[in-house]
Design an enzyme around this catalytic site. Structure first.
Site, PDB file in Angstrom:
ATOM      1  N   ARG B  30     -11.675  -7.414 -39.662  1.00 32.14           N
ATOM      2  CA  ARG B  30     -10.728  -6.339 -39.979  1.00 32.14           C
ATOM      3  C   ARG B  30     -11.517  -5.069 -39.717  1.00 32.14           C
ATOM      4  O   ARG B  30     -11.256  -4.102 -40.181  1.00 32.14           O
ATOM      5  CB  ARG B  30     -10.111  -6.596 -41.585  1.00 32.14           C
ATOM      6  CG  ARG B  30      -8.702  -6.089 -41.292  1.00 32.14           C
ATOM      7  CD  ARG B  30      -8.185  -6.068 -42.854  1.00 32.14           C
ATOM      8  NE  ARG B  30      -7.829  -7.523 -43.322  1.00 32.14           N
ATOM      9  CZ  ARG B  30      -6.636  -8.062 -43.041  1.00 32.14           C
ATOM     10  NH1 ARG B  30      -5.915  -7.515 -42.536  1.00 32.14           N
ATOM     11  NH2 ARG B  30      -6.362  -9.399 -43.465  1.00 32.14           N
ATOM     12  N   ARG B  34      -6.591  -0.455 -40.919  1.00 32.59           N
ATOM     13  CA  ARG B  34      -6.340   0.925 -41.526  1.00 32.59           C
ATOM     14  C   ARG B  34      -7.758   1.926 -42.098  1.00 32.59           C
ATOM     15  O   ARG B  34      -7.388   2.847 -42.469  1.00 32.59           O
ATOM     16  CB  ARG B  34      -5.686   0.295 -42.799  1.00 32.59           C
ATOM     17  CG  ARG B  34      -4.152   0.185 -42.415  1.00 32.59           C
ATOM     18  CD  ARG B  34      -3.372  -0.109 -43.605  1.00 32.59           C
ATOM     19  NE  ARG B  34      -3.472  -1.128 -44.473  1.00 32.59           N
ATOM     20  CZ  ARG B  34      -3.605  -1.373 -45.677  1.00 32.59           C
ATOM     21  NH1 ARG B  34      -2.913  -0.310 -46.636  1.00 32.59           N
ATOM     22  NH2 ARG B  34      -3.597  -2.563 -46.251  1.00 32.59           N
ATOM     23  N   ARG B  43      -0.895   3.255 -34.548  1.00 30.72           N
ATOM     24  CA  ARG B  43      -0.121   2.312 -35.315  1.00 30.72           C
ATOM     25  C   ARG B  43       1.101   2.985 -35.964  1.00 30.72           C
ATOM     26  O   ARG B  43       2.297   2.394 -35.588  1.00 30.72           O
ATOM     27  CB  ARG B  43      -0.862   1.515 -36.535  1.00 30.72           C
ATOM     28  CG  ARG B  43      -1.229  -0.016 -36.104  1.00 30.72           C
ATOM     29  CD  ARG B  43      -0.357  -0.796 -36.391  1.00 30.72           C
ATOM     30  NE  ARG B  43      -0.164  -1.430 -37.641  1.00 30.72           N
ATOM     31  CZ  ARG B  43       0.963  -1.520 -38.207  1.00 30.72           C
ATOM     32  NH1 ARG B  43       1.953  -1.439 -37.818  1.00 30.72           N
ATOM     33  NH2 ARG B  43       0.674  -1.987 -39.759  1.00 30.72           N
ATOM     34  N   ASP B  79      -2.670 -11.910 -36.150  1.00 27.39           N
ATOM     35  CA  ASP B  79      -2.380 -12.157 -37.594  1.00 27.39           C
ATOM     36  C   ASP B  79      -2.125 -13.801 -37.670  1.00 27.39           C
ATOM     37  O   ASP B  79      -1.949 -14.369 -36.846  1.00 27.39           O
ATOM     38  CB  ASP B  79      -1.230 -11.446 -38.402  1.00 27.39           C
ATOM     39  CG  ASP B  79      -1.182 -11.729 -39.661  1.00 27.39           C
ATOM     40  OD1 ASP B  79      -1.788 -10.994 -40.545  1.00 27.39           O
ATOM     41  OD2 ASP B  79      -0.535 -12.680 -40.004  1.00 27.39           O
ATOM     42  N   TYR B 154       1.222 -19.927 -47.059  1.00 29.55           N
ATOM     43  CA  TYR B 154       2.232 -18.846 -47.091  1.00 29.55           C
ATOM     44  C   TYR B 154       3.551 -19.430 -46.742  1.00 29.55           C
ATOM     45  O   TYR B 154       4.448 -19.153 -47.406  1.00 29.55           O
ATOM     46  CB  TYR B 154       1.705 -17.782 -45.895  1.00 29.55           C
ATOM     47  CG  TYR B 154       0.845 -16.957 -46.153  1.00 29.55           C
ATOM     48  CD1 TYR B 154       1.038 -15.823 -47.026  1.00 29.55           C
ATOM     49  CD2 TYR B 154      -0.476 -17.072 -45.600  1.00 29.55           C
ATOM     50  CE1 TYR B 154      -0.142 -15.082 -47.498  1.00 29.55           C
ATOM     51  CE2 TYR B 154      -1.723 -16.217 -46.078  1.00 29.55           C
ATOM     52  CZ  TYR B 154      -1.417 -15.234 -46.903  1.00 29.55           C
ATOM     53  OH  TYR B 154      -2.297 -14.384 -47.233  1.00 29.55           O
TER      54      TYR B 154
END
Lengths: 350, 350
Positions: B30, B34, B43, B79, B154
């Site tokens: 990552r 962010r 973004r 992702d 998921y």
């Protein structure tokens, strides 16, 4: 060991000491709880901390699984935030969330919110509940407290957290405040457990549920000293009461959990029980370690996995059967009943 | 190994192969995300899957940390749900929550919602992004896919979960459906990674982030076969591309992650790196394992802990420096820059 005279079944205490037993003792973390219809009926919608403060109800809730399952130990119906709540830190249990502190622990003056516990005046209801239970039970009652790291994480995060970033930040940014906080929480745990043992509990479990988020180095430097203080003082005062130490995701911390002074190390389901025993050596007993999620599977799977746990212990002394974490609320009590039966029927002399 | 001609820095690829290197390679899971102000600026508030579908933006996002930090590898901005989303299973990424499937996977007919992936028509934007990146980069590009277990969790839970009870229930209650599901997800991962390698990526990482919720037995019987299929087919088709296998809380699964066919096993921060290497043996490289939360501490602590990770590897070949999980959004980029510098300056010949 001088077991309480009313304890006619002391298998659990002997297993904690690594002494010979006729059958493997078994109890379940969170055996008293939402998986039981009689618990849901009795609890109703009231706040959990209010229920804990009612000795008649807390006694009955603690007894329910002992009656239903015939487990070899009872554990006091309580929560790890009971002492900090009782001394007025400002922490509550919010349904569906868990422990929440509206004003989290942030700075040195927050230490003033953590005065010593006086069990007679702060938690008299706990003493009354233990009193009631000891009169009723013929199996040992396990006293209960949260370990300093896990309690600190709730005070600092202000609620449940996955990665515990704020907790780790306080630990690294202000180690002296950190150690002062953990020392106060250690004293709270000592006083709280000690009062339960004085009232007649005959063993104790120190829950460091979230210690597994730490690196082994962090655990050793920032957590071990406070947990060591707890086991050391309790062993001095209550030489007869074995102490269990438990957390999830702690497979790399097992030796350190034992080093804290535990007689029994609780294992989650992530490790083969025999691998854990190899790391811990012959002088430490183990508790565990069936995955609570496995209890939701069909009986042939549950039976196979429970037997696998027993087989991995290879009939050595020093094993208390349990789940690897608390009973899931959606568990079928009949399944837990069958597990108790299976464990009790397991032949120790092949 | 036939590295891409534009790769002037192949330290990462050599470390993955256990070959000698002049300095320890480093990248961060990552690293594009962010924590970077330039990422947040680019973004904006758009949906993540839309951003991934814009090759110009996805290219720039992938490049940002390479420019800023001088890391030794880039990882495709993507992702784990990209392929299942692209074939129309009905899964999206909800801001602040994560992947959410409104109609979770429940029964055999749900398999029909998992048709094979056609990269040219389903994920052409990924191929274009990889194309762009290979033209720009002088370090290897790491291809990226979710492993069958973690993707399945998921699809079955319908969203993020802590204990993955529904996933474990499907696994135990309907093993044939479980294996059929994992086989489809293995095929998706193979096709997706293969298309990225064909387009010029030179290594890949298979993320089995949540495999650590399983018992070693469960992993072995219900997960390993599908992950083995992925590594085996990718190694057959792309013998030059080393494969990394990673999950958190997997300290008791490390040997099995290697057995799946990984060249490099990613370690979270819960285990000492030297303990992990002892379990894995000399033929498997390791990646890791500084706690991402440590990055939030003052530099003397970060520096000490990063050096500790390096020291525990004892200057052996086969180590890629990384965090033990993804960069936390609140991380200070300057701290990561200093870590890269520290790792690159670490002397391999004492």
């Amino acid at each position: 060991m001088a077991a309480h005279p009313d304890i006619t079944n002391d298998t659990f205490l002997r297993a904690c000491r690594g002494l010979p037993v006729e059958r493997v003792p078994v109890w379940f973390m969170r055996q008293a709880g939402r998986s039981l219809p009689e618990y849901r009926a009795l609890r109703g919608k009231g706040a959990m901390l209010d229920t804990i403060a009612r000795p008649d109800v807390a006694t009955e809730i603690t007894l329910q699984p002992v009656r239903r399952y015939g487990v070899d130990a009872a554990i006091l119906y309580s929560d790890i935030v009971v002492p900090t709540h009782a001394i007025g830190f400002g922490i509550d249990i919010v349904p569906g969330i868990g422990p929440v502190a509206e004003q989290p622990f942030r700075e040195t003056r927050d230490l003033d919110r953590l005065r010593p516990l006086n069990p007679e005046t702060d938690t008299p209801y706990v003493l009354e509940t233990v009193d009631n239970l000891v009169a009723e039970l013929n199996v040992p009652l396990i006293a209960f407290a949260g370990a300093p790291f896990t309690v600190a994480s709730y005070l600092i995060e202000g609620g449940p957290s996955r990665s515990h970033n704020l907790t780790k930040q306080l630990m690294h940014n202000n180690p002296s405040l950190w150690h002062a906080l953990l020392d106060r929480l250690a004293d709270l745990a000592i006083t709280f457990i000690s009062s339960q043992l004085d009232a007649g509990a005959t063993a104790f479990q120190l829950f460091d549920s979230w210690a597994g988020v730490l690196t082994p180095n962090e655990y050793q430097h920032f957590v071990l000293p406070a947990s060591q203080k707890i086991f050391s003082e309790l062993h001095n005062k209550h030489a007869d009461a074995p102490g269990i130490h438990f957390g999830v995701e702690t497979t790399e911390l097992l030796e350190l959990l034992a080093k804290a002074g535990a007689d029994v190390v609780g294992l989650d389901w992530r490790i083969h029980l025999d691998d854990a025993r190899k790391r811990l050596g012959p002088h430490v007993a183990v508790q565990g370690n069936l995955d609570p999620a496995t209890v939701l599977a069909p009986w042939p799977i549950v039976s196979e996995q429970a037997t696998n746990v027993l087989n991995r212990n290879a009939r050595q002394p020093g094993h208390v059967f349990n789940l690897g974490h608390g009973v899931l609320p959606e568990s079928n009590p009949e399944m837990l009943e069958k597990i108790v039966h299976l464990v009790h029927e397991y032949k120790l002399t092949p």
